[in-house]
Design an enzyme around this catalytic site. Structure first.
Site, PDB file in Angstrom:
ATOM      1  N   ARG A  75       4.481  -8.211   6.674  1.00  0.00           N
ATOM      2  CA  ARG A  75       4.123  -7.288   5.604  1.00  0.00           C
ATOM      3  C   ARG A  75       3.191  -8.005   4.646  1.00  0.00           C
ATOM      4  O   ARG A  75       3.472  -9.126   4.211  1.00  0.00           O
ATOM      5  CB  ARG A  75       5.373  -6.817   4.844  1.00  0.00           C
ATOM      6  CG  ARG A  75       6.384  -6.054   5.662  1.00  0.00           C
ATOM      7  CD  ARG A  75       5.866  -4.732   6.195  1.00  0.00           C
ATOM      8  NE  ARG A  75       5.472  -3.809   5.169  1.00  0.00           N
ATOM      9  CZ  ARG A  75       6.286  -2.929   4.583  1.00  0.00           C
ATOM     10  NH1 ARG A  75       7.579  -2.912   4.903  1.00  0.00           N
ATOM     11  NH2 ARG A  75       5.842  -2.094   3.681  1.00  0.00           N
ATOM     12  N   ASP A 241      13.537   3.047  -2.426  1.00  0.00           N
ATOM     13  CA  ASP A 241      12.929   3.979  -1.461  1.00  0.00           C
ATOM     14  C   ASP A 241      13.994   4.399  -0.460  1.00  0.00           C
ATOM     15  O   ASP A 241      13.818   4.293   0.751  1.00  0.00           O
ATOM     16  CB  ASP A 241      11.746   3.313  -0.770  1.00  0.00           C
ATOM     17  CG  ASP A 241      10.765   4.331  -0.185  1.00  0.00           C
ATOM     18  OD1 ASP A 241      11.040   5.545  -0.289  1.00  0.00           O
ATOM     19  OD2 ASP A 241       9.733   3.918   0.366  1.00  0.00           O
ATOM     20  N   ASN A 246      13.304   5.464   6.126  1.00  0.00           N
ATOM     21  CA  ASN A 246      13.229   4.014   6.004  1.00  0.00           C
ATOM     22  C   ASN A 246      14.445   3.332   6.630  1.00  0.00           C
ATOM     23  O   ASN A 246      14.777   2.201   6.285  1.00  0.00           O
ATOM     24  CB  ASN A 246      13.119   3.601   4.534  1.00  0.00           C
ATOM     25  CG  ASN A 246      11.723   3.829   3.988  1.00  0.00           C
ATOM     26  OD1 ASN A 246      10.747   3.829   4.730  1.00  0.00           O
ATOM     27  ND2 ASN A 246      11.629   4.035   2.685  1.00  0.00           N
ATOM     28  N   ASP A 259      11.793  -1.259   4.009  1.00  0.00           N
ATOM     29  CA  ASP A 259      10.944  -0.921   2.857  1.00  0.00           C
ATOM     30  C   ASP A 259      11.672  -1.095   1.517  1.00  0.00           C
ATOM     31  O   ASP A 259      12.179  -0.136   0.937  1.00  0.00           O
ATOM     32  CB  ASP A 259      10.403   0.509   2.990  1.00  0.00           C
ATOM     33  CG  ASP A 259       9.308   0.602   4.041  1.00  0.00           C
ATOM     34  OD1 ASP A 259       8.989  -0.439   4.652  1.00  0.00           O
ATOM     35  OD2 ASP A 259       8.776   1.697   4.252  1.00  0.00           O
ATOM     36  N   GLU A 261      10.113  -2.526  -1.290  1.00  0.00           N
ATOM     37  CA  GLU A 261       9.144  -2.874  -2.325  1.00  0.00           C
ATOM     38  C   GLU A 261       9.385  -2.147  -3.647  1.00  0.00           C
ATOM     39  O   GLU A 261       8.872  -2.557  -4.690  1.00  0.00           O
ATOM     40  CB  GLU A 261       7.717  -2.599  -1.838  1.00  0.00           C
ATOM     41  CG  GLU A 261       7.429  -1.154  -1.501  1.00  0.00           C
ATOM     42  CD  GLU A 261       6.196  -1.023  -0.634  1.00  0.00           C
ATOM     43  OE1 GLU A 261       5.502  -2.036  -0.423  1.00  0.00           O
ATOM     44  OE2 GLU A 261       5.928   0.095  -0.159  1.00  0.00           O
TER      45      GLU A 261
END
Length: 372
Positions: A75, A241, A246, A259, A261
């Site tokens: 990533r 998220d 996800n 995910d 972030e």
């Protein structure tokens, strides 16, 4: 539906040269493991995700204990010319949150392998994690249109729903110390984590859209101020998220939670509302296309009751948090559509409110009919 699929496949998510990145990754990883590395061709996943750039590859090398072969996911932050979705990408923070979620909370975040803070090897900081296999409910075409989840039995879908809520319960109930969570707090002068979170989203809105005002989103910010919870409740490590798109599943059971972030310190309801709203977002797209979708899936009353059964905590002020989820999603997706406009994939709409894909739902939230 075919036109929607073609538009999604044409959506540009990277401006980088994969052949160049292949050689740079091979060189970096060889130095990291201390042995020449053989690397498969880099590829990018399709279906979900438009924020960080994601690269898939297999790596093999000879170590002291013998030949090693590892499936990897890298990533990295998008290049500045790619009109990034977010103003900054703290890859080191994501790496640490994933480690904490896995090791301290028992949440199946992918195993973290390497983090590189120096931008020199790949042009930006990045991290590498293990690659797992399984089924992910797709965004394109949405899982409410077609596919394995839509075709599943009601019992299997309910099993998936419950185990997805269990991810949140396990994360929120993890016994993190104040010292562990402090680096994840959002900076600001707000008197609570929720206030600082909303203030940060307002700053993100200003950054993402600059001089272009989106009146619908600004009305939603005003609504939040007018309906602020009397007691936001306890703060926890929030995934940020939290949605089934996800999560990777096998036999309707989570095997990887992806995910991270948007992780932060926030009330429990933030993740619950995001999970509920994001399903309803895809459900309403199906209904617009006159498809049945999954109307009995991820309903608020069911999700909150399951969470209450597992944790003993009864979620509250859910209309506030669902409005906030719709607002956050609106800011992000309007930014994504700005990217499409930038790359010539779509014209600028005459009405800026049309940048909000779920405009009708947000308008119903504002007039109160959404929850009727």
């Amino acid at each position: 539906m075919d036109q929607q699929r073609r538009q999604a496949e044409d959506m540009r998510t990277s401006t980088r040269d994969l052949d160049e990145l292949h050689e740079r990754m091979r060189s970096w990883l060889s130095g990291r493991v201390g042995s020449p590395v053989t690397l498969s061709r880099l590829s990018a996943p399709s279906g979900n995700g438009m924020s960080s750039e994601t690269l898939l590859f297999d790596a093999s090398w000879t170590a002291a204990e013998g030949r090693r072969e590892v499936g990897c996911v890298a990533r990295m932050a998008p290049a500045s010319e790619a009109v990034p979705v977010f103003p900054s990408y703290d890859l080191g923070r994501q790496f640490e949150v994933m480690r904490m979620a896995r090791e301290r909370a028992g949440v199946l975040a992918p195993r973290t392998l390497w983090y590189e803070p120096d931008p020199a090897p790949m042009g930006t900081p990045f991290f590498v994690m293990e690659r797992l296999t399984g089924d992910v409910p797709p965004d394109v075409l949405p899982y409410t249109f077609e596919g394995w989840l839509l075709d599943a039995s009601p019992a299997d879908r309910m099993r998936l729903q419950r185990q997805s809520v269990e991810i949140l319960a396990r994360l929120h109930d993890a016994p993190f110390t104040v010292e562990e969570l402090r680096p994840l707090e959002i900076a600001g002068t707000g008197e609570s984590a929720l206030r600082r979170h909303v203030d940060d989203q307002r700053s993100y809105y200003e950054w993402a859209h600059g001089s272009m005002r989106i009146p619908l989103l600004e009305r939603a910010f005003d609504w939040l101020s007018e309906h602020w919870p009397n007691d936001p409740g306890p703060d926890v490590l929030s995934w940020g998220d939290a949605r089934i798109g996800n999560v990777m599943y096998r036999d309707f059971t989570p095997v990887a939670v992806l995910d991270w972030e948007m992780a932060a310190i926030a009330p429990r309801e933030l993740d619950l509302a995001w999970m509920i709203f994001l399903h309803r977002f895809f459900q309403e797209i199906a209904e617009v296309m006159e498809l049945p979708g999954l109307p009995d899936f991820m309903r608020r009353e069911d999700v909150c009751e399951t969470y209450h059964q597992i944790t003993g905590y009864k979620p509250r002020d859910m209309e506030f948090y669902e409005m906030y989820a719709a607002l956050r999603h609106g800011v992000i997706m309007a930014r994504v559509w700005h990217r499409r406009i930038h790359f010539g994939e779509q014209p600028m709409p005459d009405d800026p409110d049309d940048l909000v894909l779920h405009r009708a739902a947000l308008e119903r939230m504002l007039d109160g009919s959404y929850w009727g």
